[in-house]
Design an enzyme around this catalytic site. Structure first.
Site, mmCIF file in Angstrom:
data_model
loop_
_atom_site.group_PDB
_atom_site.id
_atom_site.type_symbol
_atom_site.label_atom_id
_atom_site.label_comp_id
_atom_site.label_asym_id
_atom_site.label_seq_id
_atom_site.Cartn_x
_atom_site.Cartn_y
_atom_site.Cartn_z
ATOM 1 N N SER A 1 17.813 -19.945 -12.934
ATOM 2 C CA SER A 1 17.009 -19.126 -12.029
ATOM 3 C C SER A 1 16.635 -19.867 -10.758
ATOM 4 C CB SER A 1 15.730 -18.679 -12.746
ATOM 5 O OG SER A 1 15.017 -19.811 -13.214
ATOM 6 N N CYS A 2 16.917 -21.181 -10.715
ATOM 7 C CA CYS A 2 16.634 -21.932 -9.497
ATOM 8 C C CYS A 2 17.724 -22.971 -9.328
ATOM 9 C CB CYS A 2 15.263 -22.606 -9.576
ATOM 10 S SG CYS A 2 15.169 -23.884 -10.851
ATOM 11 N N GLY A 3 17.782 -23.570 -8.148
ATOM 12 C CA GLY A 3 18.829 -24.543 -7.882
ATOM 13 C C GLY A 3 18.801 -25.719 -8.830
ATOM 14 N N GLY B 1 20.232 -24.829 -12.190
ATOM 15 C CA GLY B 1 21.683 -24.692 -12.112
ATOM 16 C C GLY B 1 22.383 -26.035 -12.127
#
Length: 258
Positions: free
Chosen positions: A109-111, A114
């Site tokens: 859901s966020c960098g 990931g």
């Protein structure tokens, strides 16, 4: 009818347009839920035979254990839609299991998440130390004989095989599954349970050579991986990085070496 097949009736349509009803064996594909030390870990779509082998190979491939001795027991529980495998590992493995479960269920859901997930997907592999004594003639011999060791594949035309082969190409052990990953996990698990080594031989898979299969081979200490279909780019990269020889697109009279 075995635990791996069911029966179905099809309409066979010929090129001339003739239609005839034809019974045929069909490979079973069913959910197999894997619970490790009481934590829900994964659901696989698999052929429901040799499932204890699958459990051993799976926890080895997931790096939840370092060796088969860390598997305390595997309990199989049939459920309405498939099979539940409850795998109990020794206490020193629990933190590893909890950490892997956390990574598997996290969402990108966020960098940062990931990046973390990508790092987990491409974790460093151990170098392949063992060496195969197999020559090309042995690999051709094994490939020619593989179908004779695939009862599920011959009956259904819908199963992959993973074989442990001696250096001269003699096939020592085979496992089958509708999934190529599952077939290899079953083979590795059977070897681990039986304390069977590679002994200078190699693995032969009926599938393409994907990076996941290269990783399973490296983690299992496989000295050479041969596949009937071609390799992907990431498979080639991962194999080269750890020194795993590949023989791909194996045919009756040729193969690719890398």
């Amino acid at each position: 009818m075995s635990d791996a097949t069911t029966d179905a009736t099809f309409t066979r349509i010929s090129a001339s347009g003739d239609m005839v009803e034809q019974p045929r064996a069909v490979a079973i594909e069913a959910p197999v839920a894997i619970e490790v030390n009481g934590l829900g870990y994964a659901v696989l779509m698999a052929t429901p035979d040799d499932l204890v082998d699958l459990a051993y190979g799976f926890v080895l491939a997931e790096r939840l254990v370092d060796h088969a001795g860390q598997v305390v027991e595997v309990d199989m529980h049939p459920v309405a839609t498939g099979t539940m495998l409850r795998v109990t590992l020794t206490p020193e493995c629990h933190s590893r299991v909890a950490d892997r479960v956390r990574h598997r269920v996290s969402e990108s859901s966020c960098g940062l998440c990931g990046i973390e997930n990508l790092e987990q997907a491409l974790r460093p592999l151990p170098p392949v130390i063992a060496r195969s004594r197999a020559e090309a003639t042995g690999i051709f011999r094994a490939a020619a004989a593989l179908r004779d060791h695939q009862p599920l594949g011959r009956a259904t035309g819908a199963a992959h095989a993973a074989a442990l082969c001696a250096a001269d190409g003699a096939i020592r052990l085979v496992r089958e599954d509708v999934g190529r990953h599952n077939a290899f996990d079953k083979l590795i698990g059977a070897m681990a349970r039986g304390t069977t080594g590679w002994d200078g031989g190699f693995a032969l898979l009926s599938s393409r050579c994907s990076f996941e299969l290269v990783e399973k081979a490296a983690l299992a200490g496989c000295p050479l991986l041969a596949t009937l279909s071609a390799a992907t780019s990431l498979a080639l990269e991962r194999a080269a990085a750890v020194g795993l020889p590949l023989r791909t697109l194996v045919r009756a009279d040729a193969m690719l070496a890398s």
